[in-house]
Motif scaffolding. Sequence first.
Motif, mmCIF file in Angstrom:
data_model
loop_
_atom_site.group_PDB
_atom_site.id
_atom_site.type_symbol
_atom_site.label_atom_id
_atom_site.label_comp_id
_atom_site.label_asym_id
_atom_site.label_seq_id
_atom_site.Cartn_x
_atom_site.Cartn_y
_atom_site.Cartn_z
ATOM 1 N N MET A 54 5.268 -4.313 -5.611
ATOM 2 C CA MET A 54 5.653 -3.521 -4.439
ATOM 3 C C MET A 54 4.932 -3.977 -3.177
ATOM 4 S SD MET A 54 5.836 0.368 -5.974
ATOM 5 C CE MET A 54 6.697 1.093 -4.546
ATOM 6 N N ARG A 72 14.531 -5.069 1.543
ATOM 7 C CA ARG A 72 13.350 -5.844 1.940
ATOM 8 C C ARG A 72 13.383 -7.253 1.360
ATOM 9 N NH1 ARG A 72 8.555 -1.229 1.954
ATOM 10 N NH2 ARG A 72 9.563 0.053 3.547
ATOM 11 N N ALA A 75 13.874 -1.694 -1.781
ATOM 12 C CA ALA A 75 13.368 -2.976 -2.275
ATOM 13 C C ALA A 75 14.412 -4.074 -2.080
ATOM 14 C CB ALA A 75 12.972 -2.867 -3.745
ATOM 15 N N LEU A 78 6.438 -6.329 -0.620
ATOM 16 C CA LEU A 78 7.622 -5.753 0.012
ATOM 17 C C LEU A 78 7.243 -4.714 1.056
ATOM 18 C CD1 LEU A 78 9.979 -5.442 -3.078
ATOM 19 C CD2 LEU A 78 9.962 -7.206 -1.303
#
Length: 134
Positions: free
Chosen positions: A58, A106, A103, A61
């Motif tokens: 994560m 991104r 996600a 991102l």
Amino acid sequence: MGSKHMQIGEVAVRTELSLRTIRHYEETGLVIPSARSQGGFRLYTETDVARLMVIRRMKPLGFTLDQMRDLLVATDRLDSGEELSGEERDRALDQVRDFAQVAAERVADLREQLARAEEFAATLRERLAPVRLP
């Protein structure tokens, strides 16, 4: 102890995170070691490693620690094995879907940035191609 426990150094190698980063995630409550050795060393399980990998994925991102926590809470609820009401389950699934959508957006943005960077690097290589270095 049914599952194998690992010390923080092994977890750092497996996750490619620094000891400092893993400790920081512990301090912020994102990943708590499953146990402590008699000597007080942090002990982690495969589940803890999987949780750290979610966080590691994560981070590039641009997700914040609070967003990471929110996703982990939602997935913990879904994975807990406890009986969830339809509304609770739907709410957790909606959160995971929202994170999946963000996600994906991104990742698309990063691909576009990478394409621009590759174009720039190619332009520089072309500019240098006719120049012969001694």
